[in-house]
Design an enzyme around this catalytic site. Structure first.
Site, PDB file in Angstrom:
ATOM      1  CD  GLU A 177      13.187   3.751   7.969  1.00  0.00           C
ATOM      2  OE1 GLU A 177      13.233   4.753   8.720  1.00  0.00           O
ATOM      3  OE2 GLU A 177      13.071   3.808   6.733  1.00  0.00           O
ATOM      4  N   GLY A 232       7.028   4.772   8.486  1.00  0.00           N
ATOM      5  CA  GLY A 232       6.179   5.949   8.692  1.00  0.00           C
ATOM      6  C   GLY A 232       6.353   6.489  10.093  1.00  0.00           C
ATOM      7  CE  LYS A 265      -1.907   2.696   2.887  1.00  0.00           C
ATOM      8  NZ  LYS A 265      -1.692   3.966   2.119  1.00  0.00           N
ATOM      9  CD  GLU A 310      10.210  12.247  12.166  1.00  0.00           C
ATOM     10  OE1 GLU A 310       9.127  11.653  12.360  1.00  0.00           O
ATOM     11  OE2 GLU A 310      11.165  11.740  11.555  1.00  0.00           O
ATOM     12  CB  CYS A 361      12.992   8.669   8.727  1.00  0.00           C
ATOM     13  SG  CYS A 361      13.932   7.636   7.617  1.00  0.00           S
TER      14      CYS A 361
HETATM   15  P1  ADP Z   1       2.448  10.613   7.693  1.00  0.00           P
HETATM   16  O1  ADP Z   1       1.636  11.108   8.866  1.00  0.00           O
HETATM   17  O2  ADP Z   1       3.755  11.274   7.611  1.00  0.00           O
HETATM   18  O3  ADP Z   1       1.690  10.566   6.408  1.00  0.00           O
HETATM   19  P2  ADP Z   1       1.942   7.894   8.384  1.00  0.00           P
HETATM   20  O4  ADP Z   1       2.675   7.046   9.330  1.00  0.00           O
HETATM   21  O5  ADP Z   1       0.575   8.341   8.773  1.00  0.00           O
HETATM   22  O6  ADP Z   1       2.866   9.123   8.052  1.00  0.00           O
HETATM   23  O7  ADP Z   1       1.791   7.205   6.961  1.00  0.00           O
HETATM   24  C1  ADP Z   1       2.668   6.259   6.413  1.00  0.00           C
HETATM   25  C2  ADP Z   1       1.864   5.164   5.744  1.00  0.00           C
HETATM   26  O8  ADP Z   1       1.064   4.519   6.727  1.00  0.00           O
HETATM   27  C3  ADP Z   1       0.901   5.645   4.670  1.00  0.00           C
HETATM   28  O9  ADP Z   1       0.897   4.705   3.611  1.00  0.00           O
HETATM   29  C4  ADP Z   1      -0.418   5.657   5.397  1.00  0.00           C
HETATM   30  O10 ADP Z   1      -1.541   5.525   4.547  1.00  0.00           O
HETATM   31  C5  ADP Z   1      -0.285   4.449   6.281  1.00  0.00           C
HETATM   32  N1  ADP Z   1      -1.170   4.429   7.467  1.00  0.00           N
HETATM   33  C6  ADP Z   1      -1.618   5.486   8.182  1.00  0.00           C
HETATM   34  N2  ADP Z   1      -2.416   5.074   9.184  1.00  0.00           N
HETATM   35  C7  ADP Z   1      -2.465   3.724   9.113  1.00  0.00           C
HETATM   36  C8  ADP Z   1      -3.124   2.696   9.876  1.00  0.00           C
HETATM   37  N3  ADP Z   1      -3.900   2.993  10.916  1.00  0.00           N
HETATM   38  N4  ADP Z   1      -2.950   1.406   9.520  1.00  0.00           N
HETATM   39  C9  ADP Z   1      -2.157   1.094   8.475  1.00  0.00           C
HETATM   40  N5  ADP Z   1      -1.523   2.005   7.717  1.00  0.00           N
HETATM   41  C10 ADP Z   1      -1.664   3.303   8.024  1.00  0.00           C
END
Ligand code: ADP
Length: 490
Positions: free
Chosen positions: A262, A240, A187, A392, A296
């Site tokens: 990571e 993320g 994804k 961050e 990061c």
């Molecule tokens: P940012 O806030 O910098 O966008 P995220 O950690 O929210 O960083 O996003 C990184 C990835 O994690 C994206 O692909 C996002 O769609 C996904 N993501 C965000 N929330 C969830 C969740 N609850 N479960 C799984 N994936 C998630």
């Protein structure tokens, strides 16, 4: 706007499931933007649990029954080599698409992203037929045995990636997973799915069998969460924010998935008075402003020894002021746009906060009326307890903190929830090694910053992650160890 050698072209906006490009079952789409113009550039499939289910079933079948599990490891390697070749052939097109969707400058994509993407696939291609276990001679009170281990793929891997290096993050996830014989459901970040989709098209062209690589677009709370919870997926690899990782860990608990994370950082970058100051200034620039600060491991806490602090800050602020921020398609641009309105607002919020807490000596404002551009921003007079030094920011904003001696700076460097990276600038080998030994971080750079190679493991201590990406270490996260005992009799 200067247009890159290949004009950016959106070739794919759908999901790849079992070798077919399909719309979301609901028919829904979401908008994807060009960060440098704020214009919508594509409408991409907005997936939910039903789409994720189909993708996981396809990946499961390809793993359990399909040609993938029966394919010789060397043939898997060949497919990865072929994908690397295709990426190289389409480098200009991919670079332009990355710039269009992410806002990063074309020069950096050509210098950093594309070569790293290609070399990472080649590195893991080489591993495909070299993943094997040990023989363990056992002769004990149970008897004599031929005991050996096998390294087997984990299975179906759910891979969730962020938007800062959209192509490279795909590579870090697919490379080790596919080399080890897993199947994947990726994804991409909802902000930047376009190059991941193009890479998936190239993977099809390379000849990966249907169902081995699946891509499901959508948001984290819907597509991402469904993928994490799915019983058919064996592992989650996530890059993320740490708060998202906490969420994912809870969601993954019911199915006891293997997990690698990571995550973010607040990396200390330490400049001793004996360093080559011009080199250290250049390193501090790269450390924080590379990729708009959307890195990061960005060196966002810059510790400078008190005796050279003022001289260093003058040079650093002059370099920041001279940085060319603007049209990412211009070959001369050094810094492009932040990825999204949300991210732009977050960074500007921290800049306002910084102005209340500390002294702004460079930047501190947006860099254009249109597009999410932010001037490289430097705060001095920062202390380690301020929010701008603890949280961050993920943008071109750096806190400068003076220090007096080695022990003090090591203590402050470690006074953070994170532990992704650190750097030290000095001509004194003793100081360099002292820092490398004492900082609790997954990577330490000595007189360099942001150097990467597919062979060098990368990952974090503490809130910065679990497990390692890249290198032989990455393969550990994508394999199970099976121990086989053969009774040799008397
Ligand atoms: P940012 O806030 O910098 O966008 P995220 O950690 O929210 O960083 O996003 C990184 C990835 O994690 C994206 O692909 C996002 O769609 C996904 N993501 C965000 N929330 C969830 C969740 N609850 N479960 C799984 N994936 C998630």
């Amino acid at each position: 706007m200067t247009i890159a050698a290949a004009p950016p072209r959106v070739t794919q906006t759908r999901n790849l499931i079992d070798g077919q490009w399909v719309e979301a079952r609901s028919g829904k789409t979401f908008d994807v933007f060009n960060p440098s113009t704020e214009q919508v550039i594509a409408q991409v499939a907005d997936s939910d649990a039903a789409d994720v289910d189909a993708a996981v079933i396809a990946a499961r079948r390809a793993f359990d029954e399909g040609p993938w599990s029966r394919m010789a490891a060397r043939e898997r390697g060949k497919l990865l080599y072929r994908l690397a070749d295709l990426i190289e052939q389409h480098a200009d097109e991919l670079a332009a698409l990355e710039v269009l969707n992410n806002g990063k400058p074309i020069g950096e994509v050509r210098f950093a992203d594309i070569p790293l993407v290609v070399s990472t696939f080649r590195y893991f291609a080489g591993w495909a037929d070299k993943i094997h276990g040990d023989t363990i001679p056992v002769d004990n009170h149970f008897g004599r045995f031929f005991c050996y281990t096998k390294k087997e793929p984990v299975g179906v891997c759910a891979q969730i990636i962020p938007w800062n290096f959209p192509m490279l993050m795909v590579t870090w996830k697919w490379g080790p997973a596919l080399a080890a014989g897993n199947t994947v459901v990726l994804k991409p970040a909802e902000q930047t799915p376009l190059t991941a989709l193009r890479l998936a098209e190239l993977a099809q062209e390379a000849g990966f069998p249907d169902g081995v690589i699946n891509v499901v677009n959508g948001f984290g709370e819907t597509a991402g969460a469904s993928l994490v919870k799915h019983r058919g997926a064996d592992k989650v690899a996530f890059t993320g924010h740490y708060q998202t990782a906490q969420h994912i860990m809870r969601d993954a608990a019911d199915t006891l998935k293997r997990i690698t994370f990571e995550l973010g950082g607040k990396s200390p970058n330490v400049v001793f008075a004996d360093a080559d100051l011009d080199q250290a200034v250049a390193g501090a620039m790269t450390g924080i402003f590379f990729n708009q600060g959307e890195v990061c491991c960005a060196g966002s806490r810059l510790f400078v020894e008190r005796s050279v602090h003022d001289e260093f800050v003058l040079k650093f602020a002059a370099a920041a002021d001279a940085r060319r921020v603007g049209d990412p398609f211009d070959e001369n641009t050094e810094q492009g746009a932040q990825v999204s309105q949300e991210q732009f607002d977050k960074v500007m919020g921290y800049i306002e906060l910084g102005k209340q807490e500390a002294n702004c000596v460079a930047g501190g404002e947006r860099a254009a009326d249109t597009g999410w551009f932010v001037r490289p921003t430097i705060f001095t007079g920062v202390t380690n307890d301020m929010r701008i030094a603890r949280e961050e920011i993920f943008g071109p904003v750096v806190s400068v903190l003076p220090f007096t001696d080695r022990r003090e700076v090591i203590e402050q460097a470690n006074d953070t929830d994170y532990g992704l990276a650190a750097a030290v600038w000095t001509r004194d080998i003793t100081k360099a090694f002292a820092l490398a030994d004492s900082v609790r971080a997954g990577t330490v750079w000595v007189n360099c910053f942001n150097t990467f190679d597919a062979a060098a493991p990368f990952g974090g201590y503490k809130f910065s992650g679990q497990g390692r990406e890249l290198g032989a270490e990455a393969l550990k996260a994508y394999t199970e160890t099976k121990t086989v005992w053969v009774n040799l009799g008397d």
